[in-house]
Structure formats: C-alpha cells, structure tokens
Design a protein around this motif. Structure first.
Motif, PDB file in Angstrom:
ATOM      1  N   GLU A 246      -4.907  11.488  -3.450  1.00  0.00           N
ATOM      2  CA  GLU A 246      -4.939  12.651  -2.548  1.00  0.00           C
ATOM      3  C   GLU A 246      -4.666  12.234  -1.105  1.00  0.00           C
ATOM      4  O   GLU A 246      -3.905  12.883  -0.388  1.00  0.00           O
ATOM      5  N   GLN A 247      -5.281  11.131  -0.688  1.00  0.00           N
ATOM      6  CA  GLN A 247      -5.069  10.640   0.679  1.00  0.00           C
ATOM      7  C   GLN A 247      -3.647  10.138   0.866  1.00  0.00           C
ATOM      8  O   GLN A 247      -3.013  10.397   1.898  1.00  0.00           O
ATOM      9  N   MET A 248      -3.129   9.442  -0.115  1.00  0.00           N
ATOM     10  CA  MET A 248      -1.774   8.901  -0.012  1.00  0.00           C
ATOM     11  C   MET A 248      -0.728  10.007   0.015  1.00  0.00           C
ATOM     12  O   MET A 248       0.308   9.891   0.678  1.00  0.00           O
ATOM     13  N   ALA A 249      -1.015  11.082  -0.669  1.00  0.00           N
ATOM     14  CA  ALA A 249      -0.066  12.203  -0.728  1.00  0.00           C
ATOM     15  C   ALA A 249       0.092  12.900   0.622  1.00  0.00           C
ATOM     16  O   ALA A 249       1.080  13.608   0.849  1.00  0.00           O
ATOM     17  N   LYS A 250      -0.854  12.702   1.515  1.00  0.00           N
ATOM     18  CA  LYS A 250      -0.794  13.354   2.821  1.00  0.00           C
ATOM     19  C   LYS A 250       0.201  12.692   3.774  1.00  0.00           C
ATOM     20  O   LYS A 250       0.608  13.304   4.774  1.00  0.00           O
ATOM     21  N   LEU A 251       0.601  11.445   3.488  1.00  0.00           N
ATOM     22  CA  LEU A 251       1.490  10.722   4.388  1.00  0.00           C
ATOM     23  C   LEU A 251       2.918  11.257   4.307  1.00  0.00           C
ATOM     24  O   LEU A 251       3.404  11.617   3.236  1.00  0.00           O
ATOM     25  N   LYS A 252       3.576  11.283   5.448  1.00  0.00           N
ATOM     26  CA  LYS A 252       4.949  11.773   5.511  1.00  0.00           C
ATOM     27  C   LYS A 252       5.935  10.655   5.200  1.00  0.00           C
ATOM     28  O   LYS A 252       5.625   9.474   5.380  1.00  0.00           O
ATOM     29  N   PRO A 253       7.135  11.004   4.749  1.00  0.00           N
ATOM     30  CA  PRO A 253       8.161   9.985   4.501  1.00  0.00           C
ATOM     31  C   PRO A 253       8.426   9.163   5.757  1.00  0.00           C
ATOM     32  O   PRO A 253       8.449   9.694   6.870  1.00  0.00           O
ATOM     33  N   ALA A 254       8.638   7.860   5.571  1.00  0.00           N
ATOM     34  CA  ALA A 254       8.812   6.965   6.719  1.00  0.00           C
ATOM     35  C   ALA A 254      10.268   6.762   7.105  1.00  0.00           C
ATOM     36  O   ALA A 254      10.557   6.407   8.247  1.00  0.00           O
ATOM     37  N   PHE A 255      11.201   7.004   6.182  1.00  0.00           N
ATOM     38  CA  PHE A 255      12.592   6.656   6.464  1.00  0.00           C
ATOM     39  C   PHE A 255      13.533   7.850   6.338  1.00  0.00           C
ATOM     40  O   PHE A 255      14.145   8.268   7.313  1.00  0.00           O
ATOM     41  N   ILE A 256      13.656   8.402   5.149  1.00  0.00           N
ATOM     42  CA  ILE A 256      14.517   9.572   4.960  1.00  0.00           C
ATOM     43  C   ILE A 256      13.640  10.813   5.068  1.00  0.00           C
ATOM     44  O   ILE A 256      12.804  11.066   4.200  1.00  0.00           O
ATOM     45  N   LYS A 257      13.818  11.560   6.117  1.00  0.00           N
ATOM     46  CA  LYS A 257      12.952  12.706   6.403  1.00  0.00           C
ATOM     47  C   LYS A 257      13.738  14.006   6.272  1.00  0.00           C
ATOM     48  O   LYS A 257      14.893  14.074   6.694  1.00  0.00           O
ATOM     49  N   PRO A 258      13.139  15.044   5.683  1.00  0.00           N
ATOM     50  CA  PRO A 258      11.754  15.145   5.211  1.00  0.00           C
ATOM     51  C   PRO A 258      11.581  14.891   3.714  1.00  0.00           C
ATOM     52  O   PRO A 258      10.492  15.066   3.190  1.00  0.00           O
ATOM     53  N   HIS A 259      12.665  14.524   3.027  1.00  0.00           N
ATOM     54  CA  HIS A 259      12.609  14.525   1.560  1.00  0.00           C
ATOM     55  C   HIS A 259      12.497  13.130   0.938  1.00  0.00           C
ATOM     56  O   HIS A 259      12.525  13.004  -0.282  1.00  0.00           O
ATOM     57  N   GLY A 260      12.386  12.096   1.740  1.00  0.00           N
ATOM     58  CA  GLY A 260      12.259  10.754   1.186  1.00  0.00           C
ATOM     59  C   GLY A 260      10.922  10.548   0.501  1.00  0.00           C
ATOM     60  O   GLY A 260       9.983  11.338   0.654  1.00  0.00           O
ATOM     61  N   THR A 261      10.820   9.453  -0.259  1.00  0.00           N
ATOM     62  CA  THR A 261       9.588   9.184  -1.009  1.00  0.00           C
ATOM     63  C   THR A 261       8.896   7.898  -0.561  1.00  0.00           C
ATOM     64  O   THR A 261       7.795   7.594  -1.027  1.00  0.00           O
ATOM     65  N   ILE A 262       9.523   7.129   0.309  1.00  0.00           N
ATOM     66  CA  ILE A 262       8.927   5.887   0.807  1.00  0.00           C
ATOM     67  C   ILE A 262       8.015   6.217   1.987  1.00  0.00           C
ATOM     68  O   ILE A 262       8.445   6.833   2.967  1.00  0.00           O
ATOM     69  N   THR A 263       6.756   5.803   1.894  1.00  0.00           N
ATOM     70  CA  THR A 263       5.788   6.038   2.966  1.00  0.00           C
ATOM     71  C   THR A 263       5.120   4.715   3.339  1.00  0.00           C
ATOM     72  O   THR A 263       5.324   3.685   2.695  1.00  0.00           O
ATOM     73  N   ALA A 264       4.296   4.766   4.371  1.00  0.00           N
ATOM     74  CA  ALA A 264       3.557   3.573   4.773  1.00  0.00           C
ATOM     75  C   ALA A 264       2.617   3.109   3.664  1.00  0.00           C
ATOM     76  O   ALA A 264       2.348   1.907   3.522  1.00  0.00           O
ATOM     77  N   ALA A 265       2.127   4.033   2.863  1.00  0.00           N
ATOM     78  CA  ALA A 265       1.153   3.687   1.816  1.00  0.00           C
ATOM     79  C   ALA A 265       1.784   2.989   0.619  1.00  0.00           C
ATOM     80  O   ALA A 265       1.113   2.197  -0.055  1.00  0.00           O
ATOM     81  N   ASN A 266       3.050   3.264   0.323  1.00  0.00           N
ATOM     82  CA  ASN A 266       3.670   2.624  -0.832  1.00  0.00           C
ATOM     83  C   ASN A 266       4.716   1.581  -0.443  1.00  0.00           C
ATOM     84  O   ASN A 266       5.610   1.254  -1.222  1.00  0.00           O
ATOM     85  N   SER A 267       4.567   1.038   0.770  1.00  0.00           N
ATOM     86  CA  SER A 267       5.427  -0.037   1.263  1.00  0.00           C
ATOM     87  C   SER A 267       4.568  -1.257   1.587  1.00  0.00           C
ATOM     88  O   SER A 267       3.385  -1.129   1.929  1.00  0.00           O
ATOM     89  N   SER A 268       5.154  -2.439   1.500  1.00  0.00           N
ATOM     90  CA  SER A 268       4.442  -3.625   1.963  1.00  0.00           C
ATOM     91  C   SER A 268       4.378  -3.562   3.493  1.00  0.00           C
ATOM     92  O   SER A 268       5.239  -2.980   4.141  1.00  0.00           O
ATOM     93  N   PHE A 269       3.343  -4.146   4.046  1.00  0.00           N
ATOM     94  CA  PHE A 269       3.170  -4.066   5.499  1.00  0.00           C
ATOM     95  C   PHE A 269       3.422  -5.431   6.131  1.00  0.00           C
ATOM     96  O   PHE A 269       3.301  -6.473   5.496  1.00  0.00           O
ATOM     97  N   LEU A 270       3.790  -5.401   7.410  1.00  0.00           N
ATOM     98  CA  LEU A 270       4.067  -6.623   8.147  1.00  0.00           C
ATOM     99  C   LEU A 270       2.746  -7.268   8.561  1.00  0.00           C
ATOM    100  O   LEU A 270       1.833  -6.590   9.017  1.00  0.00           O
ATOM    101  N   THR A 271       2.671  -8.563   8.405  1.00  0.00           N
ATOM    102  CA  THR A 271       1.422  -9.253   8.715  1.00  0.00           C
ATOM    103  C   THR A 271       1.715 -10.697   9.093  1.00  0.00           C
ATOM    104  O   THR A 271       2.811 -11.205   8.874  1.00  0.00           O
ATOM    105  N   ASP A 272       0.728 -11.352   9.667  1.00  0.00           N
ATOM    106  CA  ASP A 272       0.832 -12.771   9.977  1.00  0.00           C
ATOM    107  C   ASP A 272       0.349 -13.566   8.769  1.00  0.00           C
ATOM    108  O   ASP A 272      -0.586 -13.152   8.069  1.00  0.00           O
ATOM    109  N   GLY A 273       0.944 -14.719   8.553  1.00  0.00           N
ATOM    110  CA  GLY A 273       0.471 -15.541   7.450  1.00  0.00           C
ATOM    111  C   GLY A 273       1.270 -16.820   7.321  1.00  0.00           C
ATOM    112  O   GLY A 273       2.401 -16.929   7.800  1.00  0.00           O
TER     113      GLY A 273
END
Length: 402
Positions: A216-243
């Motif tokens: 339910e929470q993940m469904a609230k996020l808007k598309p990150a790349f192709i807007k408004p109909h894309g399916t890639i969001t911040a929640a289903n993408s790997s995130f940038l980090t230090d390591g």
C-alpha cells in the motif's frame, strides 16, 4: 574522508578477518566507476593506506556496475597465468562526494587566465568567470553516453516490452527488503564491517537502506522516469550508496600451504555485451545459459543464484526473457528457452534493491554472498550474474569448497 578511505577499511578488515600477512599479497585489483581524480589508481592508494607492502603492485579497473567482477576475474587471470599466487579483489564507490567539475567554459577561462600578462586582460577574464555559463557546474553523467538515455528510462521500456507490471515490481522489491531484513536479524551477513564516520558519534553496523514497507505504501509513489505512466519508482529501484568490498583469492596450493580453508572455488566466468539501447539490462539472460553450457551444467544443478538487482523490473524482465521461447529463438538464437532460476533459490539474503548498489563494490558482494549461502544452505554450485551500463554483463560459477 574520500573513496580510498572506504576501500582502505575494507582491505584492513579482510586482512584482520583472514589473518593474512599484508606482506605476502602478490597483487591487489580494485574496481570503481566515478573516479576521484586525486586518487586515480585508487587500488594503490587504498593498499598503501591499509598497510600493505609498498612492493605489492595494485591497479584499478572500471566496467560500470561489474567493476569488482572485473577485479575478481583479473585476479583469476593473474593466478592462472602464474603471475601471482595470492591476490585481493575489491571495489568501492563514494556517492556522497562524487567529483563535480567546473564547466568546460570555466575550465578554458582558467587556462586563459594563466596565459594573460596584463592586469586588464586578467580582469576581463575574471568578469567572464562570474557569468552563469561559466559558473554552472558539470555533474557526473547519469545517462548512457552512446544513447543519451538514463538507465531508469531504459528499465521502464524493458518492463513495457516484457509486460512486467508495477504490482509485480513492487512485490519483488518488497521481497528483497524483507529477505535482507531477515538475513540481518538472523546474523547471516557476517562479512559486513561496522564503521564510524569521522566526526560522528553513531557507529554504522548494518546497511541503512533495508526498509521493509507494504504494498500500500509503495503504491503511493509516483513514477520516477517515464511520467505519468511509467512503472519504475524509488521503491522498486536500487539506491545509490557508499560502500567498499574486498575478497581474498589465491591458488588452492597456496591456501593449503598457509593453513587456510577457502570458502569456495571460482570455477569459471564470462562476459557478454548487447545493444545498449534496447537490451541495456538484459545481460543476465544472455550470460546465464552461456555459462551453464560452458561448464556443462544444467539450471537444476545450481543451488544458489545471486543476481544484481538494478531494478525490480530489470530482474523480472530477465527472468521472463529466460523463460520465453520467443525471446530465445529471435534474440538468443536458441531452439528453446533456457528456463529461469527458481525464486526459492534466488537472492535469499536480499540484493541491491535493499542492500544498496555502490557501483564498484557490488560484484564482490555477489561473489561472497554466493559463497556464504552455499555453506549455510549446504549447496554445491552458485551462479552470479549482473548487468552493467553499456549493455554489458557478467556471470560466474562458484563451487563450495569441500
């Protein structure tokens, strides 16, 4: 703090954990992607800072998201050719402080300023330096150089081509975070080092991006790349980090001589490359059956699968490609589909979606996680695979040491 400091700590942690003498390592190879110009050969600077012998050669490799995979296979080549018997492969990324350049216009003005003699000429150039054109910084590229397309946009198109829905992606992302949380709580991620940031009180003991949520929470996020109909969001993408990461690789004879018991054999590997426009993220689908054929194994012979999770949709598209007769015949030139890895063997301790993706370090994490899972799950063979920018990819077979 700089990127080589993270790599230095990984090298020191490896030496401490294995008990290996820093003076007997023959060669060190590290991968990185966004390079700090002050430490262009980051492997050498990290090795010296970690206390390894000044007589131990070190060099740095870069191959996008499979940079430390390349570091591992480079070490394998050194061992196989007899150039070394004890090596270390690693990788690092420091996304918190990526190098940002002055604009090309500003750089040209700086060179001109050094050549001018008169005060008037210098003042004239100084005034130009205050312009918006000169002051606008040049950020590291986030798009493919050959196609000028960002990877997330390509992932969105890939999901559309394979019919991967937003719901499927969110479910897989939630799976990754849930499994990572379980692995941490159960003490499976034994290779993670605690780290204290200089000037900060808090000690970091685990990856801080593991955040199991809800559909339910993940469904609230808007598309990150192709807007408004894309399916890639911040929640289903790997995130940038230090390591940073590091692993010890040596010949079996040398391990026995030193009284060390290896975790696994690195049996074989290969690299693949495809069209960076329409098949940018499909390398695992191409690499997996090719590697299995190369080593004479079937999909059912593999006990552990560890794939790099760039995007949930990228993983699911690769699985659908592997399970598609149409894709196999038209694009892979095969008579029938190779088949997809079963999820009950797939990334069971989380992946890049939940643990993060420090570009240069991920490959070693895949290899060491595969080895650790083989021991924990009493398996024999593991297969790791990863996609990378430029339409490139990698696969490797890992066998548990008896």
């Amino acid at each position: 703090m700089m990127a080589h400091d993270l790599q230095r700590l990984a090298l020191q942690g490896l030496a401490k954990k294995t008990g290996i003498s820093k003076d007997i390592v023959d060669y060190i190879v590290c991968g990185t992607v966004i390079q700090e110009v002050k430490t262009s050969n980051i492997a050498r600077e990290a090795a010296l800072g970690a206390g390894f012998s000044e007589f131990t050669p070190s060099h740095t490799v870069t191959q996008a998201c499979i940079s430390s995979n390349q570091a591992i296979s480079t070490c394998i080549g050194l061992l196989a050719s007899g150039q070394a018997s004890i090596t270390i492969a690693g990788g690092v990324e420091f996304m918190s402080d990526v190098p940002i350049r002055h604009s090309r216009y500003m750089r040209s003005l700086m060179f001109d300023l050094n050549r001018k003699k008169s005060t008037g000429d210098k003042l004239g150039i100084a005034m130009k330096m205050l312009s918006g054109k000169a002051l606008t910084p040049e950020l590291p590229a986030v798009a493919e150089f050959s196609t000028n397309e960002v990877m997330g946009h390509s992932a969105d198109r890939l999901c559309a081509a394979f019919g991967v829905t937003r719901k499927e992606q969110d479910e897989f992302a939630l799976r990754s975070h849930t499994l990572a949380r379980k692995a941490i709580d159960n003490g499976y991620l034994t290779d993670v080092l605690s780290f204290k940031i200089p000037g900060k009180e808090k000690v970091i003991k685990e990856d801080n991006g593991v955040r199991p949520s809800s559909m339910e929470q993940m469904a609230k996020l808007k598309p990150a790349f192709i807007k408004p109909h894309g399916t890639i969001t911040a929640a289903n993408s790997s995130f940038l980090t230090d390591g940073a990461s590091a692993c010890l690789i040596m010949t079996e004879a040398k391990a026995k001589e030193l009284g060390l018991k290896p975790k696994a054999y690195l049996r074989d590997f290969l690299y693949v490359s495809q069209d960076p426009k329409d098949q940018l993220l499909l390398s695992p689908a191409y690499a997996t059956p090719r590697l299995l054929e190369k080593v004479g194994l079937n999909l059912g012979d593999i006990d552990v699968f560890e794939y790099h999770e760039a995007f949930a949709g990228q993983i699911l598209s690769n699985l659908k490609a592997l399970d598609s007769d149409h894709f196999a015949k038209k694009y892979m030139k095969r008579s029938a589909k190779p088949g997809a890895p079963p999820l009950e063997k797939f990334n069971l301790w989380g992946g890049s979606l939940s643990l993060g993706h420090p570009f240069g370090a991920t490959g070693v994490r895949l290899a060491t996680t595969a080895a650790n899972r083989l021991i924990k799950e009493d398996g024999k063979f593991a297969l790791i695979a990863a996609c990378a920018a430029g339409g490139q990819g990698h696969a490797m077979l890992v066998e548990r040491y008896p």
